[in-house]
Design a protein around this motif. Structure first.
Motif, PDB file in Angstrom:
ATOM      1  N   THR A 100       0.848  -1.194   0.000  1.00 19.98           N
ATOM      2  CA  THR A 100       0.000   0.000   0.000  1.00 19.98           C
ATOM      3  C   THR A 100       0.881   1.241   0.000  1.00 19.98           C
ATOM      4  OG1 THR A 100      -0.083   0.128   2.397  1.00 19.98           O
ATOM      5  CG2 THR A 100      -1.799  -1.172   1.327  1.00 19.98           C
ATOM      6  N   THR A 101       0.320   2.325  -0.478  1.00 25.24           N
ATOM      7  CA  THR A 101       1.077   3.580  -0.509  1.00 25.24           C
ATOM      8  C   THR A 101       0.755   4.467   0.685  1.00 25.24           C
ATOM      9  OG1 THR A 101      -0.642   4.598  -1.856  1.00 25.24           O
ATOM     10  CG2 THR A 101       1.243   3.608  -3.015  1.00 25.24           C
ATOM     11  N   ASP A 102      -0.363   4.233   1.308  1.00 25.04           N
ATOM     12  CA  ASP A 102      -0.786   5.129   2.388  1.00 25.04           C
ATOM     13  C   ASP A 102      -0.762   4.477   3.764  1.00 25.04           C
ATOM     14  OD1 ASP A 102      -2.782   3.380   1.741  1.00 25.04           O
ATOM     15  OD2 ASP A 102      -4.408   4.830   1.981  1.00 25.04           O
ATOM     16  N   SER A 103      -0.096   3.348   3.896  1.00 25.01           N
ATOM     17  CA  SER A 103      -0.045   2.662   5.185  1.00 25.01           C
ATOM     18  C   SER A 103       1.396   2.480   5.639  1.00 25.01           C
ATOM     19  CB  SER A 103      -0.698   1.282   5.089  1.00 25.01           C
ATOM     20  OG  SER A 103      -2.050   1.407   4.742  1.00 25.01           O
ATOM     21  N   VAL A 104       1.575   2.406   6.943  1.00 21.00           N
ATOM     22  CA  VAL A 104       2.881   2.150   7.538  1.00 21.00           C
ATOM     23  C   VAL A 104       3.175   0.662   7.407  1.00 21.00           C
ATOM     24  CG1 VAL A 104       4.157   2.200   9.710  1.00 21.00           C
ATOM     25  CG2 VAL A 104       2.582   4.050   9.155  1.00 21.00           C
ATOM     26  N   LYS A 105       4.422   0.330   7.110  1.00 21.40           N
ATOM     27  CA  LYS A 105       4.802  -1.073   7.023  1.00 21.40           C
ATOM     28  C   LYS A 105       4.538  -1.733   8.373  1.00 21.40           C
ATOM     29  CE  LYS A 105       8.556  -4.164   5.778  1.00 21.40           C
ATOM     30  NZ  LYS A 105       9.942  -4.264   5.317  1.00 21.40           N
ATOM     31  N   GLY A 106       3.824  -2.863   8.351  1.00 20.16           N
ATOM     32  CA  GLY A 106       3.475  -3.562   9.576  1.00 20.16           C
ATOM     33  C   GLY A 106       2.111  -3.186  10.117  1.00 20.16           C
ATOM     34  N   GLN A 107       1.469  -2.204   9.497  1.00 17.01           N
ATOM     35  CA  GLN A 107       0.143  -1.800   9.939  1.00 17.01           C
ATOM     36  C   GLN A 107      -0.873  -2.885   9.575  1.00 17.01           C
ATOM     37  OE1 GLN A 107      -1.145   1.972   8.420  1.00 17.01           O
ATOM     38  NE2 GLN A 107      -3.203   1.769   9.238  1.00 17.01           N
ATOM     39  N   ILE A 108      -1.805  -3.117  10.450  1.00 22.12           N
ATOM     40  CA  ILE A 108      -2.857  -4.096  10.180  1.00 22.12           C
ATOM     41  C   ILE A 108      -3.915  -3.426   9.317  1.00 22.12           C
ATOM     42  CG2 ILE A 108      -4.674  -5.505  11.215  1.00 22.12           C
ATOM     43  CD1 ILE A 108      -2.791  -5.930  13.584  1.00 22.12           C
ATOM     44  N   LEU A 109      -4.124  -4.007   8.134  1.00 27.41           N
ATOM     45  CA  LEU A 109      -5.108  -3.461   7.203  1.00 27.41           C
ATOM     46  C   LEU A 109      -6.491  -4.055   7.429  1.00 27.41           C
ATOM     47  CD1 LEU A 109      -2.920  -3.572   3.973  1.00 27.41           C
ATOM     48  CD2 LEU A 109      -3.331  -1.626   5.479  1.00 27.41           C
ATOM     49  N   SER A 151       2.762  -4.067   3.651  1.00 29.03           N
ATOM     50  CA  SER A 151       4.186  -4.302   3.410  1.00 29.03           C
ATOM     51  C   SER A 151       4.554  -3.766   2.043  1.00 29.03           C
ATOM     52  CB  SER A 151       4.489  -5.800   3.468  1.00 29.03           C
ATOM     53  OG  SER A 151       3.957  -6.429   2.321  1.00 29.03           O
ATOM     54  N   GLY A 152       5.783  -4.030   1.643  1.00 28.73           N
ATOM     55  CA  GLY A 152       6.188  -3.710   0.277  1.00 28.73           C
ATOM     56  C   GLY A 152       6.989  -2.441   0.161  1.00 28.73           C
ATOM     57  N   MET A 153       7.343  -2.145  -1.065  1.00 27.90           N
ATOM     58  CA  MET A 153       8.241  -1.029  -1.368  1.00 27.90           C
ATOM     59  C   MET A 153       7.605   0.324  -1.071  1.00 27.90           C
ATOM     60  SD  MET A 153      10.792  -2.712  -2.385  1.00 27.90           S
ATOM     61  CE  MET A 153      11.896  -1.914  -3.514  1.00 27.90           C
ATOM     62  N   ASN A 154       6.317   0.465  -1.314  1.00 31.67           N
ATOM     63  CA  ASN A 154       5.685   1.774  -1.186  1.00 31.67           C
ATOM     64  C   ASN A 154       5.268   2.104   0.244  1.00 31.67           C
ATOM     65  OD1 ASN A 154       5.924   2.056  -3.930  1.00 31.67           O
ATOM     66  ND2 ASN A 154       3.919   1.162  -4.325  1.00 31.67           N
ATOM     67  N   ALA A 155       5.257   1.113   1.112  1.00 37.38           N
ATOM     68  CA  ALA A 155       4.827   1.354   2.488  1.00 37.38           C
ATOM     69  C   ALA A 155       5.924   2.070   3.263  1.00 37.38           C
ATOM     70  CB  ALA A 155       4.488   0.036   3.181  1.00 37.38           C
ATOM     71  N   VAL A 156       5.512   2.946   4.136  1.00 39.73           N
ATOM     72  CA  VAL A 156       6.432   3.684   4.989  1.00 39.73           C
ATOM     73  C   VAL A 156       6.928   2.735   6.081  1.00 39.73           C
ATOM     74  CG1 VAL A 156       6.628   5.688   6.500  1.00 39.73           C
ATOM     75  CG2 VAL A 156       5.065   5.736   4.555  1.00 39.73           C
ATOM     76  N   GLU A 157       8.198   2.896   6.496  1.00 44.81           N
ATOM     77  CA  GLU A 157       8.754   2.046   7.559  1.00 44.81           C
ATOM     78  C   GLU A 157       8.055   2.359   8.875  1.00 44.81           C
ATOM     79  OE1 GLU A 157      10.950  -1.030   8.791  1.00 44.81           O
ATOM     80  OE2 GLU A 157      11.035  -0.244   6.767  1.00 44.81           O
ATOM     81  N   ALA A 158       7.701   1.348   9.632  1.00 45.54           N
ATOM     82  CA  ALA A 158       7.029   1.526  10.921  1.00 45.54           C
ATOM     83  C   ALA A 158       7.945   2.279  11.879  1.00 45.54           C
ATOM     84  CB  ALA A 158       6.667   0.175  11.517  1.00 45.54           C
ATOM     85  N   PRO A 159       7.384   3.168  12.695  1.00 47.14           N
ATOM     86  CA  PRO A 159       8.206   3.955  13.614  1.00 47.14           C
ATOM     87  C   PRO A 159       8.947   3.105  14.641  1.00 47.14           C
ATOM     88  CG  PRO A 159       5.852   4.469  13.873  1.00 47.14           C
ATOM     89  CD  PRO A 159       5.984   3.495  12.756  1.00 47.14           C
ATOM     90  N   ASN A 160       8.399   1.961  15.003  1.00 49.66           N
ATOM     91  CA  ASN A 160       9.077   1.121  15.979  1.00 49.66           C
ATOM     92  C   ASN A 160      10.071   0.179  15.320  1.00 49.66           C
ATOM     93  OD1 ASN A 160       7.412  -0.713  14.775  1.00 49.66           O
ATOM     94  ND2 ASN A 160       6.339  -1.330  16.638  1.00 49.66           N
ATOM     95  N   GLY A 161      10.269   0.294  14.014  1.00 53.49           N
ATOM     96  CA  GLY A 161      11.238  -0.530  13.301  1.00 53.49           C
ATOM     97  C   GLY A 161      10.863  -2.001  13.303  1.00 53.49           C
ATOM     98  N   LEU A 162       9.584  -2.285  13.332  1.00 52.62           N
ATOM     99  CA  LEU A 162       9.101  -3.656  13.390  1.00 52.62           C
ATOM    100  C   LEU A 162       9.593  -4.449  12.194  1.00 52.62           C
ATOM    101  CD1 LEU A 162       7.168  -5.558  14.943  1.00 52.62           C
ATOM    102  CD2 LEU A 162       5.398  -4.849  13.361  1.00 52.62           C
ATOM    103  N   PRO A 163      10.408  -5.477  12.421  1.00 49.86           N
ATOM    104  CA  PRO A 163      10.909  -6.252  11.297  1.00 49.86           C
ATOM    105  C   PRO A 163       9.843  -7.204  10.782  1.00 49.86           C
ATOM    106  CG  PRO A 163      11.733  -7.163  13.331  1.00 49.86           C
ATOM    107  CD  PRO A 163      10.918  -5.951  13.680  1.00 49.86           C
ATOM    108  N   LEU A 164       9.481  -7.051   9.531  1.00 51.97           N
ATOM    109  CA  LEU A 164       8.524  -7.960   8.907  1.00 51.97           C
ATOM    110  C   LEU A 164       9.168  -8.572   7.679  1.00 51.97           C
ATOM    111  CD1 LEU A 164       5.161  -6.036   9.042  1.00 51.97           C
ATOM    112  CD2 LEU A 164       5.820  -8.021  10.345  1.00 51.97           C
ATOM    113  N   GLU A 165       9.027  -9.866   7.563  1.00 48.17           N
ATOM    114  CA  GLU A 165       9.528 -10.542   6.376  1.00 48.17           C
ATOM    115  C   GLU A 165       8.377 -10.680   5.407  1.00 48.17           C
ATOM    116  OE1 GLU A 165      11.123 -14.119   7.973  1.00 48.17           O
ATOM    117  OE2 GLU A 165      12.452 -13.055   9.322  1.00 48.17           O
ATOM    118  N   GLU A 166       8.621 -11.222   4.242  1.00 48.42           N
ATOM    119  CA  GLU A 166       7.605 -11.292   3.219  1.00 48.42           C
ATOM    120  C   GLU A 166       7.099 -12.694   2.908  1.00 48.42           C
ATOM    121  OE1 GLU A 166       6.321  -8.757   1.301  1.00 48.42           O
ATOM    122  OE2 GLU A 166       7.479  -7.122   2.110  1.00 48.42           O
TER     123      GLU A 166
END
Length: 174
Positions: free
Chosen positions: A115-124, A147-162
């Motif tokens: 997504t382009t408007d969500s933080v990486k790791g955010q629950i959609l 997740s993905g290239m367009n998502a912003v990195e989560a502020p807590n640096g939550l590591p998510l794999e794919e």
């Protein structure tokens, strides 16, 4: 009248009896503490055994409530669902509280979306509610995670794999 030897003898016996009484009193207090500890350990074990025996039943009841939630608009069915949920609440089974960011302790990611408007790791989306029994996870929530290239990195640096499915703290859905 009183002979000093007799008085000394009586005083010595009285002193010995007082010492014996104090020792027995201390022993009784120590035994009482041990009994209290034993009773509390037995109660904890009984509670844990009951919970471990009821855990599979609670999991099956949750599957039933999931199925009943799919039937919308029927007041009788909704009433049954409410009663089932109340029975579970009385047994300390409750929903995982809403959390915006993926937490592997409470969630199982079943899909990741770019997504382009969500933080990486955010629950959609939450596909199936998770439940706790006390402080333990009875069933993790099934969620869709950003997740993905367009998502912003989560502020807590939550590591998510794919991978297709990530983290459920070792628990599988029932």
């Amino acid at each position: 009248m009183s002979d000093p030897a007799t008085l000394e003898h009586v005083a010595a016996e009285l002193s010995a009896l007082r010492d014996l009484f104090q020792r027995r009193l201390l022993d009784d207090k120590a035994k009482a503490r041990l009994y209290e500890e034993l009773y509390s350990q037995v109660e904890l074990a009984r509670h844990g055994l009951a919970r471990s025996q009821l855990r599979p039943l609670f999991g099956e009841l949750l599957l039933l409530t999931d199925r009943l939630h799919e039937v919308v608009g029927n007041p009788e069915v909704e009433s049954v669902v409410e009663e089932l949920e109340e029975v579970l609440r009385r047994r300390d089974v409750r929903r995982v509280p809403p959390i915006d960011v993926f937490d592997p302790r409470y969630h199982e990611a079943v899909r990741m979306e770019t997504t382009t408007d969500s933080v990486k790791g955010q629950i959609l989306a939450v596909l199936r509610d998770g439940y706790l029994i006390g402080d333990e996870v009875l069933r993790p929530a099934l969620v869709v995670v950003a997740s993905g290239m367009n998502a912003v990195e989560a502020p807590n640096g939550l590591p998510l794999e794919e991978p297709d499915r990530i983290g459920s703290s070792g628990m599988q859905p029932e």
